[in-house]
Motif scaffolding. Structure first.
Motif, PDB file in Angstrom:
ATOM      1  N   PRO A   7       1.253  -1.376   0.333  1.00 24.75           N
ATOM      2  CA  PRO A   7       0.098  -0.185   0.055  1.00 24.75           C
ATOM      3  C   PRO A   7       0.577   0.873  -0.103  1.00 24.75           C
ATOM      4  CG  PRO A   7      -0.927  -1.282   1.900  1.00 24.75           C
ATOM      5  CD  PRO A   7       0.609  -2.065   1.250  1.00 24.75           C
ATOM      6  N   ALA A   8       1.710   1.098   0.681  1.00 21.59           N
ATOM      7  CA  ALA A   8       2.964   2.598   0.660  1.00 21.59           C
ATOM      8  C   ALA A   8       3.384   2.897  -0.983  1.00 21.59           C
ATOM      9  CB  ALA A   8       3.721   2.070   1.427  1.00 21.59           C
ATOM     10  N   LEU A   9       3.242   1.535  -1.516  1.00 17.21           N
ATOM     11  CA  LEU A   9       3.396   2.097  -3.201  1.00 17.21           C
ATOM     12  C   LEU A   9       3.026   3.405  -3.407  1.00 17.21           C
ATOM     13  CD1 LEU A   9       4.549  -1.009  -5.156  1.00 17.21           C
ATOM     14  CD2 LEU A   9       6.296   0.445  -3.620  1.00 17.21           C
ATOM     15  N   LEU A  10       1.724   3.589  -3.004  1.00 19.09           N
ATOM     16  CA  LEU A  10       0.752   4.574  -3.849  1.00 19.09           C
ATOM     17  C   LEU A  10       0.853   6.347  -2.895  1.00 19.09           C
ATOM     18  CD1 LEU A  10      -3.342   2.842  -3.439  1.00 19.09           C
ATOM     19  CD2 LEU A  10      -1.455   3.369  -5.883  1.00 19.09           C
ATOM     20  N   PHE A  11       1.764   6.246  -2.309  1.00 15.91           N
ATOM     21  CA  PHE A  11       2.138   7.706  -1.396  1.00 15.91           C
ATOM     22  C   PHE A  11       2.329   7.830  -2.718  1.00 15.91           C
ATOM     23  CE2 PHE A  11       1.911   6.011   3.253  1.00 15.91           C
ATOM     24  CZ  PHE A  11       1.628   5.638   2.953  1.00 15.91           C
ATOM     25  N   SER A  12       3.279   8.263  -3.025  1.00 13.72           N
ATOM     26  CA  SER A  12       4.208   8.789  -4.375  1.00 13.72           C
ATOM     27  C   SER A  12       3.574   8.889  -5.058  1.00 13.72           C
ATOM     28  CB  SER A  12       5.601   8.547  -4.886  1.00 13.72           C
ATOM     29  OG  SER A  12       5.389   7.310  -5.000  1.00 13.72           O
ATOM     30  N   ALA A  13       2.641   7.894  -6.581  1.00 12.91           N
ATOM     31  CA  ALA A  13       1.726   8.251  -7.109  1.00 12.91           C
ATOM     32  C   ALA A  13       0.613   9.099  -7.342  1.00 12.91           C
ATOM     33  CB  ALA A  13       1.351   6.858  -7.739  1.00 12.91           C
ATOM     34  N   THR A  14      -0.481   8.702  -5.637  1.00 10.03           N
ATOM     35  CA  THR A  14      -1.087   9.310  -5.622  1.00 10.03           C
ATOM     36  C   THR A  14      -0.556  11.111  -5.376  1.00 10.03           C
ATOM     37  OG1 THR A  14      -2.329   7.850  -4.565  1.00 10.03           O
ATOM     38  CG2 THR A  14      -3.242   9.700  -3.704  1.00 10.03           C
ATOM     39  N   SER A  15       0.447  11.241  -4.660  1.00 13.58           N
ATOM     40  CA  SER A  15       0.763  12.976  -3.599  1.00 13.58           C
ATOM     41  C   SER A  15       1.053  13.505  -5.333  1.00 13.58           C
ATOM     42  CB  SER A  15       2.474  12.760  -2.947  1.00 13.58           C
ATOM     43  OG  SER A  15       1.789  12.467  -1.736  1.00 13.58           O
ATOM     44  N   LEU A  16       1.402  12.766  -6.346  1.00 16.25           N
ATOM     45  CA  LEU A  16       1.936  13.804  -7.491  1.00 16.25           C
ATOM     46  C   LEU A  16       0.697  13.999  -8.165  1.00 16.25           C
ATOM     47  CD1 LEU A  16       4.914  12.317  -9.144  1.00 16.25           C
ATOM     48  CD2 LEU A  16       4.822  14.305  -7.801  1.00 16.25           C
ATOM     49  N   ILE A  17      -0.767  13.005  -8.370  1.00 16.68           N
ATOM     50  CA  ILE A  17      -1.571  13.024  -8.786  1.00 16.68           C
ATOM     51  C   ILE A  17      -2.287  13.890  -8.839  1.00 16.68           C
ATOM     52  CG2 ILE A  17      -3.625  12.112  -9.079  1.00 16.68           C
ATOM     53  CD1 ILE A  17      -2.915   9.350  -9.482  1.00 16.68           C
ATOM     54  N   LEU A  29      -9.235  10.111  -0.567  1.00 15.98           N
ATOM     55  CA  LEU A  29     -10.122   8.759  -0.229  1.00 15.98           C
ATOM     56  C   LEU A  29      -8.459   7.301  -0.483  1.00 15.98           C
ATOM     57  CD1 LEU A  29     -12.098   7.937   1.411  1.00 15.98           C
ATOM     58  CD2 LEU A  29     -13.467   7.406  -1.462  1.00 15.98           C
ATOM     59  N   SER A  30      -7.999   7.245  -1.358  1.00 18.01           N
ATOM     60  CA  SER A  30      -7.001   6.460  -2.506  1.00 18.01           C
ATOM     61  C   SER A  30      -6.123   6.770  -1.186  1.00 18.01           C
ATOM     62  CB  SER A  30      -6.534   6.465  -3.393  1.00 18.01           C
ATOM     63  OG  SER A  30      -5.833   5.423  -3.709  1.00 18.01           O
ATOM     64  N   LEU A  31      -5.644   7.543  -0.162  1.00 21.53           N
ATOM     65  CA  LEU A  31      -4.283   7.611   0.324  1.00 21.53           C
ATOM     66  C   LEU A  31      -4.479   7.279   1.556  1.00 21.53           C
ATOM     67  CD1 LEU A  31      -1.552   8.110   0.340  1.00 21.53           C
ATOM     68  CD2 LEU A  31      -2.209  10.477   0.553  1.00 21.53           C
ATOM     69  N   PHE A  32      -6.578   8.017   2.499  1.00 19.70           N
ATOM     70  CA  PHE A  32      -6.005   7.952   3.217  1.00 19.70           C
ATOM     71  C   PHE A  32      -6.353   5.935   3.338  1.00 19.70           C
ATOM     72  CE2 PHE A  32      -9.642   6.891   6.379  1.00 19.70           C
ATOM     73  CZ  PHE A  32      -9.832   7.136   7.531  1.00 19.70           C
ATOM     74  N   VAL A  46      -3.224   3.700   3.303  1.00 18.86           N
ATOM     75  CA  VAL A  46      -2.598   3.728   4.814  1.00 18.86           C
ATOM     76  C   VAL A  46      -3.170   3.430   6.116  1.00 18.86           C
ATOM     77  CG1 VAL A  46      -2.437   6.066   7.312  1.00 18.86           C
ATOM     78  CG2 VAL A  46      -1.791   6.207   4.937  1.00 18.86           C
ATOM     79  N   PHE A  47      -4.328   3.319   6.040  1.00 21.34           N
ATOM     80  CA  PHE A  47      -5.761   2.762   6.851  1.00 21.34           C
ATOM     81  C   PHE A  47      -5.205   0.620   5.928  1.00 21.34           C
ATOM     82  CE2 PHE A  47      -9.882   0.183   8.832  1.00 21.34           C
ATOM     83  CZ  PHE A  47      -9.435   1.122   9.460  1.00 21.34           C
ATOM     84  N   ALA A  48      -5.225   0.111   5.337  1.00 18.22           N
ATOM     85  CA  ALA A  48      -4.688  -0.619   5.425  1.00 18.22           C
ATOM     86  C   ALA A  48      -3.235  -0.790   5.679  1.00 18.22           C
ATOM     87  CB  ALA A  48      -4.833  -1.221   3.226  1.00 18.22           C
ATOM     88  N   MET A  49      -2.246  -0.129   5.671  1.00 15.65           N
ATOM     89  CA  MET A  49      -1.181  -0.489   6.213  1.00 15.65           C
ATOM     90  C   MET A  49      -1.193  -0.830   7.872  1.00 15.65           C
ATOM     91  SD  MET A  49       1.232   2.272   3.598  1.00 15.65           S
ATOM     92  CE  MET A  49       2.769   1.951   5.477  1.00 15.65           C
ATOM     93  N   LEU A  50      -1.843   0.165   8.330  1.00 11.68           N
ATOM     94  CA  LEU A  50      -2.401  -0.074  10.041  1.00 11.68           C
ATOM     95  C   LEU A  50      -3.502  -1.037  10.133  1.00 11.68           C
ATOM     96  CD1 LEU A  50      -2.441   1.109  13.006  1.00 11.68           C
ATOM     97  CD2 LEU A  50      -5.294   2.338  12.192  1.00 11.68           C
ATOM     98  N   LEU A  51      -3.644  -1.569   9.205  1.00  7.47           N
ATOM     99  CA  LEU A  51      -4.919  -3.705   9.213  1.00  7.47           C
ATOM    100  C   LEU A  51      -3.969  -4.109   9.108  1.00  7.47           C
ATOM    101  CD1 LEU A  51      -7.487  -2.149   7.279  1.00  7.47           C
ATOM    102  CD2 LEU A  51      -7.519  -2.684  10.051  1.00  7.47           C
ATOM    103  N   LEU A  52      -3.020  -4.449   8.037  1.00  5.53           N
ATOM    104  CA  LEU A  52      -1.866  -4.911   8.359  1.00  5.53           C
ATOM    105  C   LEU A  52      -0.469  -5.160   8.892  1.00  5.53           C
ATOM    106  CD1 LEU A  52      -1.152  -4.471   4.147  1.00  5.53           C
ATOM    107  CD2 LEU A  52      -2.246  -6.456   5.224  1.00  5.53           C
ATOM    108  N   TYR A  53      -0.276  -4.031   9.228  1.00  8.90           N
ATOM    109  CA  TYR A  53       0.036  -3.761  10.876  1.00  8.90           C
ATOM    110  C   TYR A  53      -0.360  -4.860  12.091  1.00  8.90           C
ATOM    111  CZ  TYR A  53       3.522  -2.434  14.773  1.00  8.90           C
ATOM    112  OH  TYR A  53       3.958  -1.595  15.520  1.00  8.90           O
ATOM    113  N   LEU A  54      -0.817  -4.551  12.099  1.00  7.81           N
ATOM    114  CA  LEU A  54      -2.234  -5.229  13.252  1.00  7.81           C
ATOM    115  C   LEU A  54      -2.782  -6.672  12.814  1.00  7.81           C
ATOM    116  CD1 LEU A  54      -4.376  -2.255  14.196  1.00  7.81           C
ATOM    117  CD2 LEU A  54      -2.681  -2.759  15.509  1.00  7.81           C
ATOM    118  N   ASN A  55      -1.901  -6.631  11.484  1.00  6.41           N
ATOM    119  CA  ASN A  55      -2.109  -8.706  11.756  1.00  6.41           C
ATOM    120  C   ASN A  55      -4.108  -8.880  11.560  1.00  6.41           C
ATOM    121  OD1 ASN A  55       0.397  -9.311  11.507  1.00  6.41           O
ATOM    122  ND2 ASN A  55       0.700  -9.827  13.841  1.00  6.41           N
TER     123      ASN A  55
END
Length: 133
Positions: A8-18, A71-74, A77-86
Motif C-alpha cells: 500500500p505504501a507504493l501508492l503514496f508517491s503516485a497519489t501525492s503527485l496526482i 480517499l485512496s491515500l487514506f 494508510v488504513f490498509a497499512m495499519l490493518l496489515l500492521y495489526l495482522n
C-alpha cells in the motif's frame, strides 16, 4: 493471498503527485474563472457565461478527483495499519478499495480533460474557419 505492508505504501508517491496536479488544475481554472467573471461584469456577453458554466463543471469534477484521490491515500494508510495489526484480510479489502478509489479519481480526471479538449476545440473553431487551418 498475502499482502505485505510495503505494497500500500507504493501508492503514496503516485497519489501525492496526482493530488498536486489536480490542485494545479484547480488553481489555474479558478484564475481563469475570476478573469472571465470580471470580463462578464464589464460586457455581459452570453458566450462568457457559457465558458464560466463549462469551467464550473470542470471545477466540480476536479473536486471529486481530489476527493477520491485523498480517499485512496487514506485507505492505503488504513490498509497499512490493518496489515500492521495482522488483520490481513481486512487490509487486503481496504487496499482494494484504495485502488478502486484511485481508479475513480483517474476516470473522472479523464472526463475532465475530455471536457477541456472539447471546449478548446469549440473555442478555436472560429479561428479555424476564418484562417482555413
Amino acid at each position: 493471498m498475502n499482502l505485505s505492508l510495503e505494497t500500500p505504501a507504493l501508492l503514496f508517491s503516485a497519489t501525492s503527485l496526482i493530488l498536486l496536479a489536480y490542485t494545479n488544475r484547480f488553481l489555474t481554472i479558478a484564475q481563469i474563472v475570476r478573469g472571465l467573471k470580471k470580463n462578464y461584469d464589464d460586457h455581459k456577453n452570453k458566450s462568457i457565461l457559457l465558458e464560466i458554466k463549462n469551467l464550473n463543471l470542470r471545477i466540480t469534477l476536479i473536486r471529486y478527483m481530489q476527493l477520491f484521490g485523498v480517499l485512496s491515500l487514506f485507505l492505503s494508510v488504513f490498509a497499512m495499519l490493518l496489515l500492521y495489526l495482522n488483520k490481513s484480510s481486512f487490509g487486503i479489502y481496504t487496499f482494494g478499495a484504495s485502488l478502486l478509489s484511485l481508479l475513480l479519481s483517474l476516470g473522472i480526471s479523464f472526463w475532465e480533460v475530455s471536457i477541456s479538449v472539447t471546449a478548446l476545440r469549440i473555442h478555436l473553431k472560429d479561428l479555424e474557419e476564418s484562417t482555413n487551418l
